[in-house]
Design a protein around this motif. Structure first.
Motif, PDB file in Angstrom:
ATOM      1  N   GLN A 269      -0.994  -0.454   9.628  1.00  0.00           N
ATOM      2  CA  GLN A 269      -0.218   0.502   8.832  1.00  0.00           C
ATOM      3  C   GLN A 269      -0.430   1.948   9.273  1.00  0.00           C
ATOM      4  OE1 GLN A 269      -0.834   0.905   4.670  1.00  0.00           O
ATOM      5  NE2 GLN A 269      -2.894   1.722   4.829  1.00  0.00           N
TER       6      GLN A 269
ATOM      7  N   ASP B  96       0.820  -1.215   0.000  1.00  0.00           N
ATOM      8  CA  ASP B  96       0.000   0.000   0.000  1.00  0.00           C
ATOM      9  C   ASP B  96       0.853   1.263   0.000  1.00  0.00           C
ATOM     10  OD1 ASP B  96      -2.386   1.316  -0.095  1.00  0.00           O
ATOM     11  OD2 ASP B  96      -3.101   0.671   1.862  1.00  0.00           O
TER      12      ASP B  96
ATOM     13  N   SER C 270     -11.153   2.488   1.326  1.00  0.00           N
ATOM     14  CA  SER C 270     -10.484   2.795   0.064  1.00  0.00           C
ATOM     15  C   SER C 270     -10.254   1.524  -0.742  1.00  0.00           C
ATOM     16  CB  SER C 270      -9.144   3.479   0.343  1.00  0.00           C
ATOM     17  OG  SER C 270      -8.294   3.411  -0.767  1.00  0.00           O
TER      18      SER C 270
ATOM     19  N   HIS D 179      -4.911  -4.861   8.226  1.00  0.00           N
ATOM     20  CA  HIS D 179      -4.053  -4.009   7.402  1.00  0.00           C
ATOM     21  C   HIS D 179      -4.222  -2.537   7.783  1.00  0.00           C
ATOM     22  CE1 HIS D 179      -2.174  -1.944   4.163  1.00  0.00           C
ATOM     23  NE2 HIS D 179      -3.271  -1.756   3.457  1.00  0.00           N
ATOM     24  N   THR D 180      -5.457  -2.099   7.947  1.00  0.00           N
ATOM     25  CA  THR D 180      -5.719  -0.690   8.261  1.00  0.00           C
ATOM     26  C   THR D 180      -5.127  -0.313   9.614  1.00  0.00           C
ATOM     27  OG1 THR D 180      -7.799  -0.836   7.012  1.00  0.00           O
ATOM     28  CG2 THR D 180      -7.511   1.069   8.443  1.00  0.00           C
TER      29      THR D 180
ATOM     30  N   SER E  39      -4.700  -3.923  -1.560  1.00  0.00           N
ATOM     31  CA  SER E  39      -3.409  -4.235  -0.947  1.00  0.00           C
ATOM     32  C   SER E  39      -3.545  -5.363   0.069  1.00  0.00           C
ATOM     33  CB  SER E  39      -2.829  -2.987  -0.267  1.00  0.00           C
ATOM     34  OG  SER E  39      -2.503  -2.001  -1.213  1.00  0.00           O
TER      35      SER E  39
ATOM     36  N   VAL F  16      -8.682  -6.730   5.809  1.00  0.00           N
ATOM     37  CA  VAL F  16      -8.668  -5.276   5.645  1.00  0.00           C
ATOM     38  C   VAL F  16      -8.524  -4.589   6.994  1.00  0.00           C
ATOM     39  CG1 VAL F  16      -9.978  -3.287   4.824  1.00  0.00           C
ATOM     40  CG2 VAL F  16     -10.056  -5.427   3.550  1.00  0.00           C
TER      41      VAL F  16
ATOM     42  N   HIS G 120      -4.673   6.329   1.611  1.00  0.00           N
ATOM     43  CA  HIS G 120      -3.766   5.301   2.130  1.00  0.00           C
ATOM     44  C   HIS G 120      -4.271   4.720   3.445  1.00  0.00           C
ATOM     45  CE1 HIS G 120       0.665   4.352   3.419  1.00  0.00           C
ATOM     46  NE2 HIS G 120      -0.011   3.267   3.127  1.00  0.00           N
ATOM     47  N   CYS G 121      -4.854   5.562   4.288  1.00  0.00           N
ATOM     48  CA  CYS G 121      -5.269   5.138   5.630  1.00  0.00           C
ATOM     49  C   CYS G 121      -6.709   4.654   5.708  1.00  0.00           C
ATOM     50  CB  CYS G 121      -5.114   6.306   6.610  1.00  0.00           C
ATOM     51  SG  CYS G 121      -3.433   6.897   6.799  1.00  0.00           S
TER      52      CYS G 121
ATOM     53  N   THR H 216      -6.661   0.310  -0.378  1.00  0.00           N
ATOM     54  CA  THR H 216      -6.455  -0.383   0.899  1.00  0.00           C
ATOM     55  C   THR H 216      -6.959  -1.814   0.811  1.00  0.00           C
ATOM     56  OG1 THR H 216      -6.704   1.689   2.139  1.00  0.00           O
ATOM     57  CG2 THR H 216      -7.013  -0.353   3.367  1.00  0.00           C
TER      58      THR H 216
ATOM     59  N   PRO I  95     -10.093   2.733   5.603  1.00  0.00           N
ATOM     60  CA  PRO I  95     -10.488   1.325   5.479  1.00  0.00           C
ATOM     61  C   PRO I  95     -11.516   1.088   4.379  1.00  0.00           C
ATOM     62  CG  PRO I  95     -11.547   2.320   7.377  1.00  0.00           C
ATOM     63  CD  PRO I  95     -10.596   3.349   6.842  1.00  0.00           C
TER      64      PRO I  95
END
Length: 452
Positions: free
Chosen positions: A429, A147, A408, A425-426, A414, A422, A403-404, A411, A406
């Motif tokens: 990162q 991401d 997107s 990941h959110t 990635s 998800v 980028h941030c 996101t 959840p």
């Protein structure tokens, strides 16, 4: 009221175990508000929303892309392509020996493959998954690398759809007489001030090189490596050729759909036809190498497609919440906070923060660019502030918020490419992204003071 649906989606995504439920609730609440709290009209609007989405060619192609990606990944794994990659880099060439080395191939791939953000995440994730499992690195950290290199790199090297959008938006301001010159010249100048993209890459590299896990990343799930036979060397060509076909296909179709101009190419059309042709080429190549029978190829394709179906559904609801936010003019509402009373030296910092909030709430960097650039450029001209700096702030904020977020699509893709949820990941990162954003904000204030 316009902020309620995206806030519901973000909060539920963070604190629940289901992104799908979070997005579905946000869409329903948003339509309920749009329908003036009338239940029957809410139902009709929700149905119409999804009917219109599924009537859009780019939406169908993106959903098909998500499903076909699953097929490609499972085929590469079952054919022995993954084993071939691991054996080539870990044993034959002894390149990947440490945790640092396990993530560097994905980082490098994320920088090199800048033609389309979805393909960037896909390639970086496919390369990194076997090495991360082998060296005890969480899939969440791999998703962070995917991401953090996809959207930032695409915004720094805009020989893609990102560049086409930005050139068009800047050209609109030139046509309106607000600024003079060439769109490409202004875009190149703004890239120099795209501080978040630069900082995201720097923070990611440091986190890889020094093996830094902070916040929730310290507790991220680590997948055990698959048990391999001693002779499970595989064939690296079974991995590399599909990657070459995907990267080359996107470039080719970007040229074709753009009538010879890659800036005007269609990203959704390019990735759809690329994946379709890649699967056909894989069928021929794998049969030629006698690695999979027709039955095994079909079973692997269906298995991969089924595994990605929930992701495709999440993407559809992410598009829906984006439409709800657009109809409720969330971005315009947030943008109204900036006015002529803001000191010009702090304009870039304010634009960066506001663009980040809009992108985070709506889950789209492109939508944020479309809202913020037509606002940032006139503000900079009116306040006699550096225009290129204001452009860079709008682009940086859009990339950071997207980028941030959840909700997107970058996101979600990635996380999908890396094989983690998800939610994980959110959460994992976010600390890294906030560090990069903090330094970026300081730079926007500093340059705003120095250049004003």
């Amino acid at each position: 009221m316009g902020l309620i649906p995206p806030l519901i989606a973000i909060l539920l995504a963070f604190f629940s175990r289901s992104v799908f439920i979070a997005l579905a609730m946000a869409v329903i609440v948003g339509e309920f508000i749009i329908a003036d709290f009338h239940p029957l009209n809410t139902l009709l609007l929700t149905f119409e929303r999804f009917y219109l989405l599924l009537s859009e060619g780019w939406v169908l192609k993106t959903l098909a892309f998500a499903i076909m990606v699953g097929s490609v990944m499972v085929l590469i794994e079952r054919s022995g392509g993954v084993n071939g990659l691991v054996h080539e880099l870990s044993v034959k060439r002894s390149i990947v020996k440490t945790k640092r080395g396990a993530l560097m191939p994905s980082f490098i791939a994320g920088i090199i493959v800048f033609i389309e953000s979805s393909i960037t995440s896909l390639v970086a994730g496919a390369i990194g998954r076997p090495f991360c499992d082998r060296h005890g690195i969480s899939r969440a950290k791999l998703a962070f690398v995917c991401d953090s290199t996809s959207a930032p790199v695409c915004s720094l090297i805009p020989l893609n759809g990102w560049g086409a959008l930005l050139l068009g938006l800047i050209g609109g301001q030139i046509s309106a007489g607000l600024i003079a010159g060439e769109s490409a010249t202004w875009l190149i100048q703004s890239i120099a001030y795209n501080f978040y993209a630069f900082m995201a890459l720097i923070v990611t590299f440091i986190a890889i090189w020094y093996e830094i896990d902070i916040g929730p990343m310290r507790h991220a799930t680590v997948h055990p490596p698959e048990i391999e036979c001693e002779d499970a060397k595989g064939d690296i060509g079974l991995f590399l050729w599909p990657m070459v076909w995907m990267i080359g296909g996107v470039i080719l179709f970007m040229f074709i759909t753009g009538n010879g101009d890659i800036f005007k190419g269609s990203g959704s059309t390019s990735i759809f036809y690329t994946l379709l042709i890649t699967l056909l080429l894989m069928l021929g190549y794998y049969r030629f190498k006698n690695t999979l029978t027709l039955s095994e190829f079909w079973d692997a394709s269906l298995s991969g497609a089924r595994s990605m179906s929930p992701i495709a559904l999440i993407l559809l609801f992410a598009f829906a919440i984006g439409g709800v936010s657009s109809d409720m003019e969330v971005g315009q509402y947030l943008a109204s906070f900036i006015g002529d009373y803001l000191p010009s030296a702090y304009l870039a910092g304010a634009i960066f923060v506001l663009a980040a909030i809009i992108a985070f709430a709506t889950g789209t960097s492109w939508g944020t660019f479309s809202i913020m650039l037509p606002i940032a450029i006139p503000l900079a001209v009116g306040l006699d502030a550096p225009v290129a700096l204001a452009m860079g702030a709008a682009i940086s904020g859009g990339v950071f918020g997207d980028h941030c977020s959840p909700i997107s699509d970058t996101t979600i893709i990635s996380a999908m490419a890396s094989g983690c949820s998800v939610q994980e990941h959110t959460r994992t990162q976010l600390p890294y992204a906030l560090i990069a954003a903090g330094f970026s904000f300081i730079l926007f204030i500093l340059f705003g003071v120095l250049l004003t």
